[in-house]
Design an enzyme around this catalytic site. Structure first.
Site, short mmCIF file in Angstrom:
data_model
loop_
_atom_site.label_atom_id
_atom_site.label_comp_id
_atom_site.label_asym_id
_atom_site.label_seq_id
_atom_site.Cartn_x
_atom_site.Cartn_y
_atom_site.Cartn_z
N LEU A 1 -10.36 -2.22 -0.32
CA LEU A 1 -9.33 -1.98 0.69
C LEU A 1 -8.11 -2.81 0.31
O LEU A 1 -8.25 -3.93 -0.18
CB LEU A 1 -9.82 -2.41 2.08
CG LEU A 1 -10.98 -1.61 2.69
CD1 LEU A 1 -11.46 -2.30 3.96
CD2 LEU A 1 -10.55 -0.17 2.98
N ASP A 2 -6.91 -2.25 0.53
CA ASP A 2 -5.72 -3.05 0.24
C ASP A 2 -5.62 -4.19 1.25
O ASP A 2 -6.27 -4.18 2.31
CB ASP A 2 -4.46 -2.17 0.24
CG ASP A 2 -4.20 -1.53 1.60
OD1 ASP A 2 -3.78 -2.25 2.51
OD2 ASP A 2 -4.42 -0.31 1.74
N ALA A 3 -4.81 -5.16 0.93
CA ALA A 3 -4.74 -6.38 1.74
C ALA A 3 -4.33 -6.10 3.18
O ALA A 3 -4.76 -6.79 4.10
CB ALA A 3 -3.78 -7.38 1.11
#
Length: 253
Positions: A117-119
């Site tokens: 997952l992106d930040a």
């Protein structure tokens, strides 16, 4: 000598004991499961209560779902908080999921993270040292669905779900969702649920932005049969045998 299923009385572990120790059922209920033909060992239905198996070698299934009896394997669900990176370590000192499992999970250095997952996105990720399972869960050919709740700007019109299910063109190729539904609306914002089996980087954000609805907040709630539920951000839990069996089944293991 070991055979595939039956072995000398002094060797192996009784099948009902293995099922009980794996947390499937009490020994008495496990015995009934065997008698009812619900248990397979190495692709053969077993109905004899005296059956002994090698739990380190045999592949055991209950109602078609594989169970694991290898206590060296780790299968975890983590709720990645927003602002944290989906890596086990970060050479720039940024917060990452490795920080969450350090000192809390035995053998964490060998864990694979499933479903980056992106930040800016929070939600469900899986951690495991089962390399084959991790590989299959991430491979697009097995089409393991992932579900997200996205808060988008604006009011979503009717027909958008149909458009996304049919497919749209992104700069790196066509993309489509498996399912789309409006969950809730408030002035200026809409909460939608998106299910897809794509794994491309920031795919949900890019798809919704491409159709005119930038994502304000994004949470992944499900990977296959595993759901986030009420698991709080930053928490870690062990997958149940039911969840694990469903994952194995989904990827043909």
């Amino acid at each position: 000598m070991w055979t595939k299923i039956r072995m000398a009385d002094s060797e192996g572990v009784r099948l009902q004991k293995v099922l009980s120790q794996a947390g499937i059922a009490s020994r008495r209920v496990a015995e009934k499961m065997i008698l009812d033909g619900r248990v397979e060992v190495d692709d053969q239905v077993v109905t004899e209560l005296g059956t002994r198996v090698d739990p380190d070698v045999s592949v055991i299934r209950v109602d078609g779902a594989r169970i694991t009896v290898d206590d060296t394997l780790v299968h975890l669900a983590i709720n990645k908080p927003k602002g944290m990176h989906s890596t086990m370590s970060d050479d720039r000192g940024r917060p990452c999921i490795g920080d969450l499992v350090e000192h809390r999970v035995r053998g964490n250095k060998k864990l694979f993270h499933v479903g980056r997952l992106d930040a800016d996105t929070e939600g469900l990720m899986l951690l495991t040292n089962d390399g084959e399972l991790a590989h299959r869960l991430m491979h697009p050919s097995y089409e393991v669905p992932k579900t997200y709740l996205a808060t988008v700007l604006g009011t979503v019109p009717r027909g958008l779900g149909r458009k996304l299910r049919t497919g749209i063109e992104l700069d790196d190729g066509p993309a489509r969702v498996d399912d789309f539904a409006v969950v809730d609306t408030v002035p200026g914002k809409t909460l939608v649920r998106v299910t897809l089996h794509e794994g491309r980087k920031r795919i949900v954000r890019r798809m919704l932005a491409a159709v005119g609805f930038p994502v304000k907040e994004l949470v992944r709630t499900d990977i296959g049969a595993v759901s986030l539920g009420d698991q709080r951000p930053g928490s870690i839990r062990v997958l149940s045998q039911k969840e694990l069996g469903a994952l194995y089944k989904a990827v043909g293991m």
